[in-house]
Design a protein around this motif. Structure first.
Motif, PDB file in Angstrom:
ATOM      1  N   ASP A 158       0.960  -1.278   0.034  1.00  0.00           N
ATOM      2  CA  ASP A 158      -0.021  -0.043   0.023  1.00  0.00           C
ATOM      3  C   ASP A 158       0.815   1.372   0.118  1.00  0.00           C
ATOM      4  O   ASP A 158       1.474   1.487   1.098  1.00  0.00           O
ATOM      5  CB  ASP A 158      -0.875  -0.010   1.197  1.00  0.00           C
ATOM      6  CG  ASP A 158      -2.086   0.950   1.078  1.00  0.00           C
ATOM      7  OD1 ASP A 158      -1.855   2.075   0.726  1.00  0.00           O
ATOM      8  OD2 ASP A 158      -3.193   0.789   1.537  1.00  0.00           O
ATOM      9  N   SER A 159       0.844   1.894  -1.231  1.00  0.00           N
ATOM     10  CA  SER A 159       1.635   3.208  -1.187  1.00  0.00           C
ATOM     11  C   SER A 159       1.094   4.329  -0.210  1.00  0.00           C
ATOM     12  O   SER A 159       2.175   5.323  -0.067  1.00  0.00           O
ATOM     13  CB  SER A 159       1.554   3.810  -2.582  1.00  0.00           C
ATOM     14  OG  SER A 159       0.359   4.276  -2.992  1.00  0.00           O
ATOM     15  N   GLN A 160       0.021   4.249   0.358  1.00  0.00           N
ATOM     16  CA  GLN A 160      -0.453   5.316   1.191  1.00  0.00           C
ATOM     17  C   GLN A 160      -0.074   4.960   2.749  1.00  0.00           C
ATOM     18  O   GLN A 160      -0.008   5.696   3.754  1.00  0.00           O
ATOM     19  CB  GLN A 160      -1.771   5.328   1.253  1.00  0.00           C
ATOM     20  CG  GLN A 160      -2.530   5.737   0.076  1.00  0.00           C
ATOM     21  CD  GLN A 160      -2.084   7.009  -0.526  1.00  0.00           C
ATOM     22  OE1 GLN A 160      -2.051   8.246   0.077  1.00  0.00           O
ATOM     23  NE2 GLN A 160      -1.296   7.219  -1.664  1.00  0.00           N
ATOM     24  N   ASN A 161       0.421   3.644   2.998  1.00  0.00           N
ATOM     25  CA  ASN A 161       0.637   2.983   4.432  1.00  0.00           C
ATOM     26  C   ASN A 161       1.591   2.029   4.251  1.00  0.00           C
ATOM     27  O   ASN A 161       1.507   0.734   4.002  1.00  0.00           O
ATOM     28  CB  ASN A 161      -0.491   2.442   5.061  1.00  0.00           C
ATOM     29  CG  ASN A 161      -1.613   3.279   5.080  1.00  0.00           C
ATOM     30  OD1 ASN A 161      -1.675   4.261   6.155  1.00  0.00           O
ATOM     31  ND2 ASN A 161      -2.557   3.446   4.214  1.00  0.00           N
ATOM     32  N   CYS A 162       2.870   2.249   3.699  1.00  0.00           N
ATOM     33  CA  CYS A 162       4.058   1.367   3.251  1.00  0.00           C
ATOM     34  C   CYS A 162       4.965   1.227   4.493  1.00  0.00           C
ATOM     35  O   CYS A 162       5.865   1.933   5.090  1.00  0.00           O
ATOM     36  CB  CYS A 162       4.952   2.145   2.254  1.00  0.00           C
ATOM     37  SG  CYS A 162       6.182   1.251   1.386  1.00  0.00           S
ATOM     38  N   CYS A 165       1.759   2.296   9.216  1.00  0.00           N
ATOM     39  CA  CYS A 165       0.441   3.250   8.873  1.00  0.00           C
ATOM     40  C   CYS A 165       0.917   4.675   8.750  1.00  0.00           C
ATOM     41  O   CYS A 165       1.657   5.147   9.251  1.00  0.00           O
ATOM     42  CB  CYS A 165      -0.714   3.238  10.053  1.00  0.00           C
ATOM     43  SG  CYS A 165      -1.385   1.697  10.122  1.00  0.00           S
ATOM     44  N   ARG A 166       0.194   5.333   7.623  1.00  0.00           N
ATOM     45  CA  ARG A 166       0.370   6.808   7.327  1.00  0.00           C
ATOM     46  C   ARG A 166       1.807   7.015   6.635  1.00  0.00           C
ATOM     47  O   ARG A 166       2.128   8.368   6.646  1.00  0.00           O
ATOM     48  CB  ARG A 166       0.144   7.527   8.625  1.00  0.00           C
ATOM     49  CG  ARG A 166      -1.179   7.589   9.169  1.00  0.00           C
ATOM     50  CD  ARG A 166      -1.225   8.871  10.143  1.00  0.00           C
ATOM     51  NE  ARG A 166      -2.547   8.627  10.821  1.00  0.00           N
ATOM     52  CZ  ARG A 166      -3.374   9.437  11.722  1.00  0.00           C
ATOM     53  NH1 ARG A 166      -2.523  10.687  12.173  1.00  0.00           N
ATOM     54  NH2 ARG A 166      -4.438   9.322  12.204  1.00  0.00           N
ATOM     55  N   MET A 168       3.277   7.147   3.487  1.00  0.00           N
ATOM     56  CA  MET A 168       2.918   7.473   2.154  1.00  0.00           C
ATOM     57  C   MET A 168       4.261   7.790   1.243  1.00  0.00           C
ATOM     58  O   MET A 168       5.172   8.408   1.594  1.00  0.00           O
ATOM     59  CB  MET A 168       2.236   8.863   2.063  1.00  0.00           C
ATOM     60  CG  MET A 168       0.892   8.821   2.707  1.00  0.00           C
ATOM     61  SD  MET A 168       0.053  10.289   2.569  1.00  0.00           S
ATOM     62  CE  MET A 168      -0.272  10.599   0.914  1.00  0.00           C
ATOM     63  N   CYS A 169       4.194   7.032   0.296  1.00  0.00           N
ATOM     64  CA  CYS A 169       5.441   7.017  -0.850  1.00  0.00           C
ATOM     65  C   CYS A 169       5.147   8.189  -1.838  1.00  0.00           C
ATOM     66  O   CYS A 169       4.213   8.706  -2.196  1.00  0.00           O
ATOM     67  CB  CYS A 169       5.404   5.735  -1.513  1.00  0.00           C
ATOM     68  SG  CYS A 169       5.855   4.348  -0.589  1.00  0.00           S
ATOM     69  N   CYS A 175       5.191   1.072  -3.332  1.00  0.00           N
ATOM     70  CA  CYS A 175       5.700   0.260  -2.000  1.00  0.00           C
ATOM     71  C   CYS A 175       5.775  -1.149  -2.425  1.00  0.00           C
ATOM     72  O   CYS A 175       4.920  -1.722  -2.946  1.00  0.00           O
ATOM     73  CB  CYS A 175       4.310   0.408  -1.111  1.00  0.00           C
ATOM     74  SG  CYS A 175       4.771  -0.528   0.590  1.00  0.00           S
ATOM     75  N   CYS A 180       9.094   2.219   0.258  1.00  0.00           N
ATOM     76  CA  CYS A 180       9.159   2.936  -0.687  1.00  0.00           C
ATOM     77  C   CYS A 180      10.275   2.824  -1.839  1.00  0.00           C
ATOM     78  O   CYS A 180      11.449   3.110  -1.446  1.00  0.00           O
ATOM     79  CB  CYS A 180       8.884   4.287  -0.556  1.00  0.00           C
ATOM     80  SG  CYS A 180       7.240   4.678   0.466  1.00  0.00           S
ATOM     81  N   GLY A 194       0.880   4.234  -7.574  1.00  0.00           N
ATOM     82  CA  GLY A 194       1.889   3.385  -7.074  1.00  0.00           C
ATOM     83  C   GLY A 194       2.352   2.101  -7.853  1.00  0.00           C
ATOM     84  O   GLY A 194       2.851   1.179  -7.346  1.00  0.00           O
TER      85      GLY A 194
END
Length: 687
Positions: A158-162, A165-166, A168-169, A175, A180, A194
C-alpha cells in the motif's frame, strides 16, 4: 437497513457506496471497493465484489450465488440459493427483528458471525469503520492486512501506508516489500497509483491515470473503444459486419460501387427487376439472344428472343432490329427501317422522321408556333405553358409550368422532386416502378439482403412456410420452415446472433397510432393484444393474444397479469414466458409506448420504455430508454438500448413458457448485467 446519509441530493450508505465511501464525494478507484467505509482492493472473506460493492453471495437476495441473480419476492438467499427459508447456521433477519416482526421490507438470511448489518444478532449493525468478526464488531482485518485509520491495508504494497500506517510514498515511488522504492517503469509505461502501467492498453488508466473505460469497452492506443460483437469489426469507430456492409465490404473502407451489394464480403452486381447476371453483366432474358430464358441459352441462326423464347419472327407490328423487336413506325432509333435514326429535334411519325419546324406555314405536331418559331410549350423556358411566358432565374419549364430546382441530392421526375436511389415509383430513373412488394435499393428494384422475390413479395426463404428454400415450395399443414427446410420439429430455443445494421431504434412514442400505457406508474402491468401471429419457443401465439407489459422492464408472452419487480431466469416460479430487457425495481417517468411498424407479412411490434428510472425517487442522472421488437414471419426478437444513463444491474434475456430454459442477453450469455447505450441484441429461433 444500515443508516443512510444525504449526498448530492440522494440517500447513500457510506459504508459500501464506492462514490461516497466513508464521507460524501469520496470515490474509490476503479479497481477498489468500499468496505466498512474505506476504499480497499478486493473484499474481505467471505464477501465478493458485485457492481463495485462487497456483498455475501451466500445470503444477499439481490446477488444470490452470483452477481445480479436476484431472488423472487417472498424468498431469501440461503447458502447461495434462493429458498423460502434459511439454511442451517443462518438467521432470518429483516427490518422488524429476528422473528420477522411487522416488517414491510424484504427479509434476508444472515450469517450473524460475519454480517456487518446483523453482527451477533439480527439488526445489530457495526459502526462505520468496523467489521463483524465471530459475531463481534471490531476493526479486524483478513490475514496479511493491518488496520490503518479504520481500514484494512497491506503494509507490504500500500503506497499510502508503506511498512507502517500513514507512511506515504512520494510520486513515482511504489511500495514494494514494505519499503518505498522508485519505480523504474519499462519504456512506454507510466506510474499510476503506485504501480507501472501502460496507458495505451490499461482500461482502468486509459490515456491518463484514473481514466477508466466503460463496461463493454477496451483501451486501444490510449482511447476507450467499443468491443464489437462476434462477426463484427470496428470501422470508422462503429461496429460493422464486413460480410454485408456496402461501405466496408470484406474490409474497412472498401466501398461497393453504386448498384452493387455486399454479399459474403464481396461486392456483387445486383441486376434490375427482370434482369439476371450472366457472364458478369446484367441481361434481360426475355429479349437477349445470347441468354434467352436463362444464362447461356443462345438463340440459333437468325432467330430472335421474344418473351424468353427463341422465335423466327417478331410479333405482328414489330420488326427484329439486331436482337430486339421494335415498332419501326414509332421508334426514333429505327424509323421505317432498322438503323434509321431520326436526327435531334425530330420524331418518328408513321415511319417518317418529322422535324419540329414549319410545314406548309404551320408547325409539325406536337410543336406549336410562337412568333416565328416552332416550339413545345411543355418544356420551352421562353414559352412555358403558353407563348411568351418566360421562366426566370433558376426555374425550369416542366410540363408547361415554371418550377424551382430540386434540393441537393434530389432528382426531378415530372412535376415532383424525388430520390431515384430509393423511390419505388422512380427507381434508378424516372417512371421505373418497382413491382409490388419490392424495394428500391441504391436505384435498383429488388429485395433486402437475405430475402428473395417470390410471386408478388419479398420473402426469407429460410423461414417462409409458403416459399421454403425456394419460391412456391409450401410446407405441409402442421410443419414450419427452418433453415430453408420444412420440418415437423418446431423451434425449441433461441440463440443470440450479431444484430445486423438493419436493427435500429424504432421510436414507438412518435409512431402514428401508437398507444400510451402506465404513465408515472410503479410496479404496474397491463395486457395488450399482439397484432400478428408469433411463434415463441414452442408455442404458436395467434393475432390478438394478450401480452403482459410491465413498468419493471419486462413483458410476459403468457399474458398472465404480473408486475414482479425483480427475478432471475430460468425458474419454474411465476412469472414465466418472460422477455426481460432490464428486469429490476423500476418506475415509469413517462408513458410506455406500444406501436406496430410496416405492413404484413413483415410487420414489427415495439414496446418502448421511455426515460425510465429506478424506484422510488426520480434521480435526474438516471434515464433509461430501451425497447423490444418482435418481427412477424421471421420470429426474431431484438433488444435495442437507445439511451442509458445511471444504470445498475438487472435481469436480461428470454425465458420459455414453463421456466426450465432461458438464453441471456448479456456478454457471455449471462442473464444479469448493467446495460449500456447503443447495445443491440438479436435472438434468433433455432431447432
Amino acid at each position: 437497513m444500515a443508516p443512510q446519509v444525504l449526498c448530492d441530493g440522494r440517500c447513500v450508505e457510506l459504508s459500501t457506496d464506492r462514490n461516497n465511501c466513508g464521507v460524501c464525494a469520496t470515490r474509490c478507484a476503479a479497481s477498489q471497493a468500499c468496505v466498512a467505509g474505506r476504499c480497499q482492493v478486493g473484499c474481505p472473506e467471505p464477501q465478493s465484489a458485485c457492481e463495485g460493492q462487497c456483498t455475501n453471495l451466500q445470503t444477499d437476495r439481490a446477488n444470490c450465488g452470483t452477481c445480479g441473480t436476484a431472488c423472487p419476492a417472498g424468498q431469501v438467499c440461503a447458502g447461495g440459493r434462493c429458498a423460502v427459508e434459511c439454511g442451517a447456521s443462518l438467521a432470518l433477519c429483516g427490518p422488524g427483528g429476528a422473528d420477522g416482526g411487522a416488517s414491510s421490507g424484504p427479509m434476508t438470511c444472515a450469517d450473524t458471525s460475519t454480517d456487518r448489518l446483523h453482527c451477533g444478532s439480527c439488526n445489530n449493525p457495526c459502526a462505520l469503520g468496523e467489521l463483524c468478526v465471530r459475531g463481534v464488531c471490531s476493526v479486524a482485518c483478513p490475514e496479511g492486512q493491518t488496520p490503518c485509520q479504520g481500514r484494512c491495508v497491506d503494509l507490504m504494497t500500500d503506497s499510502q501506508n508503506c511498512g507502517f500506517c500513514r507512511a506515504m510514498c512520494a510520486a513515482a515511488f511504489g511500495c514494494q516489500g514494505g519499503r518505498c522504492r522508485r519505480l523504474d517503469c519499462a519504456a512506454g509505461a507510466t506510474v499510476c497509483g503506485g504501480a507501472c502501467t501502460d496507458l495505451m492498453t490499461d482500461r482502468y488508466n486509459c490515456g491518463m491515470c484514473g481514466m477508466g473505460c466503460a463496461m463493454g469497452s477496451v483501451c486501444r492506443a490510449g482511447r476507450c473503444q467499443r468491443v464489437c460483437a462476434e462477426g463484427q469489426t470496428t470501422c470508422s469507430e462503429r461496429c460493422v459486419d464486413t460480410r454485408t456492409d456496402a461501405a466496408h465490404c470484406g474490409m474497412c473502407g472498401n466501398a461497393c460501387p453504386t448498384g452493387n451489394l455486399c454479399l459474403a464480403g464481396a461486392c456483387t452486381v445486383v441486376c434490375q427487376t427482370g434482369q439476371m447476371l450472366c457472364g458478369g453483366r446484367c441481361v434481360d432474358p426475355s429479349t437477349d439472344r445470347a441468354h434467352c430464358g436463362g444464362c447461356g441459352m443462345a438463340c440459333p441462326g437468325s432467330q430472335v428472343c421474344v418473351g424468353g423464347a427463341c422465335m423466327t419472327a417478331c410479333p405482328m407490328g414489330q420488326t427484329a432490329c439486331g436482337t430486339t423487336c421494335v415498332n419501326t413506325s414509332l421508334d426514333p432509333a429505327n424509323c421505317a427501317r432498322c438503323g434509321n435514326a431520326c436526327a435531334a429535334g425530330n420524331a418518328c411519325v408513321d415511319g417518317v422522321c418529322r422535324p419540329f419546324a414549319m410545314v406548309d406555314g404551320g408547325c409539325a405536331p406536337p410543336s406549336q408556333q410562337c412568333g416565328s418559331v416552332c416550339t413545345t410549350i411543355l418544356s420551352d423556358n421562353n414559352h412555358c405553358g403558353r407563348c411568351g411566358t418566360s421562366c426566370g432565374g433558376d426555374r425550369a419549364c416542366v410540363r408547361g409550368a415554371c418550377l424551382a430546382p430540386c434540393p441537393a441530392g434530389n432528382d426531378r421526375c415530372g412535376m415532383a422532386c424525388t430520390v431515384v436511389q430509393s423511390d419505388v415509383r422512380n427507381c434508378g430513373r424516372c417512371g421505373n416502378v418497382c413491382p409490388t412488394g419490392q424495394s428500391c435499393l441504391m436505384g435498383v428494384c429488388g429485395c433486402p439482403a437475405g430475402q428473395t422475390y417470390c410471386t408478388d413479395r419479398c420473402v426469407a426463404l429460410a423461414t417462409d412456410p409458403v416459399h421454403c428454400g425456394r419460391c412456391g415450395n409450401a410446407c405441409p399443414a402442421g410443419q414450419v420452415c427452418l433453415m430453408s427446410a420444412c420440418t415437423a420439429a418446431p423451434p425449441t430455443r433461441y440463440v443470440t446472433v450479431p444484430a445486423p445494421d438493419t436493427v435500429r431504434f424504432l421510436d414507438a412514442c412518435a409512431a402514428p397510432g401508437h398507444t400510451n400505457h402506465m404513465d408515472g406508474a410503479d410496479d404496474a402491468s397491463e395486457r395488450v393484444p399482439l397484432p400478428f401471429a408469433f411463434r415463441y419457443w414452442a408455442t404458436n401465439l395467434t393475432a390478438g393474444a394478450p401480452v403482459n407489459i410491465t413498468s419493471n422492464g419486462w413483458i410476459g408472452l403468457d399474458g398472465t397479469p404480473n408486475a414482479s419487480l425483480g427475478g432471475s431466469i430460468p425458474t419454474a416460479s411465476a412469472p414465466n414466458a418472460v422477455i426481460a430487457l432490464h428486469w429490476t425495481d423500476n418506475m415509469n417517468r413517462n408513458p410506455m409506448c406500444v406501436a406496430t411498424f410496416g405492413t404484413a407479412p413483415n410487420r414489427q411490434w415495439v414496446v418502448e420504455w421511455d426515460a425510465h428510472h429506478y424506484c422510488c425517487s426520480d434521480e435526474p442522472g438516471v434515464s433509461l430508454t430501451y425497447e423490444v421488437i418482435l418481427s412477424e414471419t421471421s420470429n426474431f426478437i431484438d433488444f435495442v438500448y437507445q439511451t442509458i444513463a445511471g444504470a445498475r444491474g438487472g435481469t436480461a434475456g428470454l425465458e420459455n413458457q414453463t421456466g426450465p430454459a432461458a438464453v441471456g442477453a448479456c456478454p457471455g450469455g449471462a442473464t444479469a448485467c448493467t446495460p449500456t447505450t447503443g447495445t443491440r441484441v438479436r435472438f434468433q429461433p433455432t431447432p
